[in-house]
Design an enzyme around this catalytic site. Structure first.
Site, PDB file in Angstrom:
ATOM      1  N   HIS A  84     -11.029  -1.854   2.743  1.00 27.22           N
ATOM      2  CA  HIS A  84      -9.951  -0.842   3.312  1.00 27.22           C
ATOM      3  C   HIS A  84     -10.416  -0.254   4.689  1.00 27.22           C
ATOM      4  O   HIS A  84      -9.972   1.020   4.672  1.00 27.22           O
ATOM      5  CB  HIS A  84      -9.375   0.004   2.258  1.00 27.22           C
ATOM      6  N   GLY A 171      -4.331 -15.552  -4.698  1.00 33.23           N
ATOM      7  CA  GLY A 171      -4.013 -14.247  -5.205  1.00 33.23           C
ATOM      8  C   GLY A 171      -5.326 -13.454  -5.712  1.00 33.23           C
ATOM      9  O   GLY A 171      -5.384 -12.496  -6.588  1.00 33.23           O
ATOM     10  N   ALA A 172      -6.647 -14.206  -5.346  1.00 30.67           N
ATOM     11  CA  ALA A 172      -7.742 -13.624  -6.101  1.00 30.67           C
ATOM     12  C   ALA A 172      -8.599 -12.658  -5.138  1.00 30.67           C
ATOM     13  O   ALA A 172      -9.636 -12.126  -5.534  1.00 30.67           O
ATOM     14  CB  ALA A 172      -8.563 -14.904  -6.562  1.00 30.67           C
ATOM     15  N   GLY A 173      -7.899 -12.491  -3.938  1.00 32.34           N
ATOM     16  CA  GLY A 173      -8.646 -11.522  -3.047  1.00 32.34           C
ATOM     17  C   GLY A 173      -9.502 -12.259  -2.025  1.00 32.34           C
ATOM     18  O   GLY A 173     -10.586 -11.906  -1.444  1.00 32.34           O
ATOM     19  N   SER A 175      -8.565 -14.778   0.257  1.00 30.76           N
ATOM     20  CA  SER A 175      -8.039 -15.032   1.430  1.00 30.76           C
ATOM     21  C   SER A 175      -7.635 -16.370   1.780  1.00 30.76           C
ATOM     22  O   SER A 175      -7.851 -17.216   2.825  1.00 30.76           O
ATOM     23  CB  SER A 175      -8.832 -14.495   2.702  1.00 30.76           C
ATOM     24  N   SER A 177      -4.364 -17.334   1.971  1.00 28.61           N
ATOM     25  CA  SER A 177      -3.538 -17.409   3.127  1.00 28.61           C
ATOM     26  C   SER A 177      -4.083 -17.355   4.347  1.00 28.61           C
ATOM     27  O   SER A 177      -3.785 -18.213   5.335  1.00 28.61           O
ATOM     28  CB  SER A 177      -2.355 -16.309   2.973  1.00 28.61           C
ATOM     29  N   GLU A 209       0.572 -13.829  10.216  1.00 31.65           N
ATOM     30  CA  GLU A 209       0.740 -12.930   8.891  1.00 31.65           C
ATOM     31  C   GLU A 209       1.390 -11.602   8.935  1.00 31.65           C
ATOM     32  O   GLU A 209       2.417 -11.362   8.313  1.00 31.65           O
ATOM     33  CB  GLU A 209      -0.613 -12.839   8.179  1.00 31.65           C
ATOM     34  N   ASP A 221     -10.105 -11.044   7.342  1.00 30.00           N
ATOM     35  CA  ASP A 221      -9.939 -12.233   6.428  1.00 30.00           C
ATOM     36  C   ASP A 221     -10.084 -13.436   7.760  1.00 30.00           C
ATOM     37  O   ASP A 221     -10.508 -14.326   7.616  1.00 30.00           O
ATOM     38  CB  ASP A 221      -8.556 -12.372   5.673  1.00 30.00           C
ATOM     39  N   TYR A 270      -1.078  -1.344  -1.198  1.00 27.30           N
ATOM     40  CA  TYR A 270      -1.748  -1.442   0.275  1.00 27.30           C
ATOM     41  C   TYR A 270      -0.908  -0.711   1.450  1.00 27.30           C
ATOM     42  O   TYR A 270      -1.765  -0.104   1.940  1.00 27.30           O
ATOM     43  CB  TYR A 270      -1.619  -3.026   0.309  1.00 27.30           C
TER      44      TYR A 270
HETATM   45  C1  GLA Z   1      -6.808  -7.421   2.131  1.00 28.54           C
HETATM   46  C2  GLA Z   1      -6.529  -7.316   3.576  1.00 28.54           C
HETATM   47  C3  GLA Z   1      -7.892  -7.202   4.402  1.00 28.54           C
HETATM   48  C4  GLA Z   1      -8.295  -6.028   4.140  1.00 28.54           C
HETATM   49  C5  GLA Z   1      -8.466  -5.900   2.421  1.00 28.54           C
HETATM   50  C6  GLA Z   1      -9.145  -4.629   2.049  1.00 28.54           C
HETATM   51  O1  GLA Z   1      -7.646  -8.464   1.914  1.00 28.54           O
HETATM   52  O2  GLA Z   1      -5.774  -8.877   4.053  1.00 28.54           O
HETATM   53  O3  GLA Z   1      -7.263  -7.093   5.795  1.00 28.54           O
HETATM   54  O4  GLA Z   1      -7.612  -4.616   4.450  1.00 28.54           O
HETATM   55  O5  GLA Z   1      -7.387  -6.044   1.823  1.00 28.54           O
HETATM   56  O6  GLA Z   1     -10.530  -4.353   2.593  1.00 28.54           O
END
Ligand code: GLA
Length: 459
Positions: A84, A171-173, A175, A177, A209, A221, A270
Site C-alpha cells: 500500500h 484473486g490471490a493477490g 496479479s 490481471s 486497468e 503489479d 482498497y
Molecule cells: C494491489 C494493487 C497494487 C498495490 C497493492 C497493495 O495489489 O494492485 O497496486 O497497491 O494492492 O500494495
C-alpha cells in the site's frame, strides 16, 4: 477493486498440470532456490509454450498465411515488502514469479481480434476500431482495455488471433490481471512490430486497468510483470519509476501460502485506503507546503505529522511512512546478505498492515503466525491488497519440505473453515524474468499438429 480480486484467470491447471504435480515437485528439487535453476525454468516455459501452440493450432488452424504463431508470457508477482505504498508514490519490492499468463498469437490481415481463454473455455471477437467493455466475458476486458489504450496512444496495432492460458491463481493477490494485460501488450507488440519500452508498457497496462476495467490500482503489479529479473526482486521507486534489481539470497525460497479466503470487501476497502491517504495529504498541505504524497514524509517527521491528523488517518499515514522506510532498509539488508534482518522487516510490515493499515484478516494473521513457528523461516507477511489472498514467506531451502508438510495442517487447526472460499494452497516459487516472447526451438515450432477444434469451439 485492486487487481487481486477474483475476476481474472481462474487458477486452471489443465494446460500446465495439477498444482500438486510435477511443477511443485521440481521446485522442491534442484533449481528450487532463487538462484541458478535457469535450465529447468526455460524448459518449463518452453513446455507450456509448446502446449499452448498446439491448442492454438487446434483452435485456429496451422497456416492462415498471416505469419508465424508466437508464444508470449507475462508473470504474476509477489510483493516481498512495501504494501500500500505504490499509490502513495513510495517504494515497493516485488518479484516476478514462475506462474504466468501465456498467449499464443498470430497476426491477421484485418482489424479483428479473436481471443479464446482456455481457463474459461470462452471465446470473444471484437474489432480494433471499436473496443468496448464486455459485461458477459469480464476476463476479456483486460485484453480489450490494453489494446484500447495502445490504440488510443497511436500504436499501429494489427488484428490477431489469440489463445490465452494462465496458472497465476486468481484473486490471490498475485496479479493475474496485470499478467494478462502485460501478456496482451507483449503479444500486440510482437505481432505488429512497434516499439514500446518496458516502463511505458507497464504504465499503459496500468492505465488499461484504471480507466477501462475501472480498478484503482498502483503501478507495482505491471512494473513487476514487465521488468522482473530471475533471482532478483525489483526495487521500484513509484514516483520516479526507477527500478533496480536486488539479488535474492540463493539459499532461500519464496514460498507463497494461499489462505483460501476471498473477500468481496476488497474493492471498497482498497479505495477507502487510497482516499484516506489523499485526505491525510490534503490536511498536511496546510502545514507542509511542498508535500505531494505521503512519500514526502520522513519517519523523524511522524510525531509532528501525526499531531496534525485526525485519529482515523494517523495510523494510515504512520504505516505508509514506516513501510517506505522498511523497504529501503530491506534493500540494504538484502544487498549486504543480512537475511535475518530482512525477515524481521517482513514481520514488522505484517504487524503494521494488521494493526495500523487494517487490511489483514484473522486467516492471514494465522498463516503468518504458523509459518514463523516453523524452523528455517526467516520472514512471513501478508502480500498484496489484503483482506484475504496470500502470505509470502522466505524459507531456507533445507526447510522447504518440512514447511510444505506442516504449514497448512497447522493453519487449518487455527481458522474457521466456513470462512474459506477455497482450499488453502502452498506454492514454492522462484523469482522469474519479466514478460517476453518465449523462444521456441525451430523443431519444436513445427510440432504443432493440426487437430480438430475442441467441442464447443466458437470459430
Ligand atoms: C494491489 C494493487 C497494487 C498495490 C497493492 C497493495 O495489489 O494492485 O497496486 O497497491 O494492492 O500494495
Amino acid at each position: 477493486m485492486p487487481n487481486d480480486a477474483p475476476r481474472a484467470h481462474a487458477g486452471h491447471e489443465s494446460l500446465y498440470g495439477s498444482p500438486g504435480g510435477a511443477r511443485r515437485g521440481c521446485v522442491s528439487g534442484p533449481g528450487a532456490n532463487l538462484g541458478p535453476g535457469a535450465r529447468w525454468r526455460h524448459q518449463d516455459q518452453e513446455e507450456k509454450a509448446r502446449r499452448l501452440r498446439s491448442a492454438f493450432v487446434a483452435m485456429y488452424g496451422e497456416d492462415a498465411g498471416c505469419g508465424e504463431i508466437l508464444v508470449v508470457r507475462a508473470p504474476g508477482r509477489v510483493n516481498l515488502i512495501g504494501e500500500h505504498t505504490d499509490y502513495n508514490e513510495g517504494f515497493v519490492l516485488p518479484a516476478a514469479i514462475d506462474r504466468d499468463v501465456t498467449i499464443a498469437v498470430r497476426g491477421r490481415r484485418d482489424g479483428i481480434v479473436r481471443v479464446h481463454s482456455l481457463n474459461y473455455g470462452e471465446s470473444v471477437k471484437f474489432a480494433l476500431d471499436h473496443i468496448s467493455y464486455d459485461h458477459d466475458h469480464p476476463w476479456s476486458n483486460y485484453v480489450r482495455g490494453t489494446l484500447k489504450v495502445l490504440a488510443d496512444s497511436g500504436a499501429p496495432l494489427r488484428g490477431m488471433d489469440m489463445v490465452v492460458a494462465g496458472d497465476v491463481p486468481a484473486g490471490a493477490g498475485l496479479s493475474s490481471s496485470a499478467a494478462l494485460e502485460v501478456a496482451t501488450a507483449v503479444a500486440a507488440r510482437a505481432v505488429a512490430g512497434f516499439d514500446l519500452e518496458g516502463r511505458d508498457m507497464a504504465l499503459k497496462c496500468q492505465r488499461a486497468e484504471n480507466s477501462f476495467v475501472g480498478v484503482n490500482c498502483g503501478i507495482m503489479d505491471q512494473f513487476a510483470s514487465v521488468l522482473g529479473k530471475a533471482g532478483h526482486a525489483l526495487f521500484i521507486d513509484c514516483r520516479t519509476y526507477e527500478c533496480e534489481p536486488v539479488p535474492l539470497p540463493e539459499e532461500y525460497c519464496i514460498v507463497i501460502c494461499d489462505s483460501g479466503v476471498r473477500r468481496g470487501l476488497q474493492d471498497s476497502a482498497y479505495n477507502l485506503r487510497c482516499s484516506q491517504c489523499e485526505e491525510a495529504v490534503r490536511l498536511l498541505r496546510r502545514h507542509i507546503a511542498d508535500i505531494r504524497t505521503l512519500r514526502d514524509v520522513l519517519p523523524e517527521e511522524l510525531p509532528d505529522v501525526e499531531r496534525r491528523l485526525p485519529e482515523a488517518l494517523r495510523a494510515r499515514a504512520r504505516h505508509v511512512v514506516l513501510e517506505n522506510d522498511r523497504v529501503e532498509r530491506s534493500v540494504d539488508a538484502l544487498r549486504s546478505g543480512r537475511v535475518d534482518e530482512f525477515g524481521r522487516l517482513m514481520v514488522d510490515s505484517h504487524a503494521s498492515l494488521r494493526d495500523l493499515y487494517e487490511v489483514s484478516c484473522p486467516e492471514l494473521d494465522a498463516m503468518v503466525e504458523v509459518a514463523l513457528a516453523i524452523p528455517g523461516v526467516a520472514g512471513a507477511r501478508m502480500t498484496g491488497a489484503g483482506f484475504g489472498g496470500c502470505t509470502v514467506n522466505l524459507v531456507h531451502e533445507d526447510a522447504v519440505d518440512e514447511f510444505q508438510r506442516t504449514v497448512l495442517a497447522r493453519y487449518l487447526c487455527k481458522v474457521n473453515p466456513s470462512r474459506l472460499s477455497l482450499e488453502p494452497q502452498v506454492y514454492v516459487c522462484r523469482a522469474e524474468d519479466g514478460a517476453g516472447v518465449v523462444p521456441l526451438q525451430p523443431c519444436e515450432r513445427d510440432k504443432g499438429q493440426r487437430v480438430p477444434p475442441p467441442p464447443g469451439a466458437v470459430f
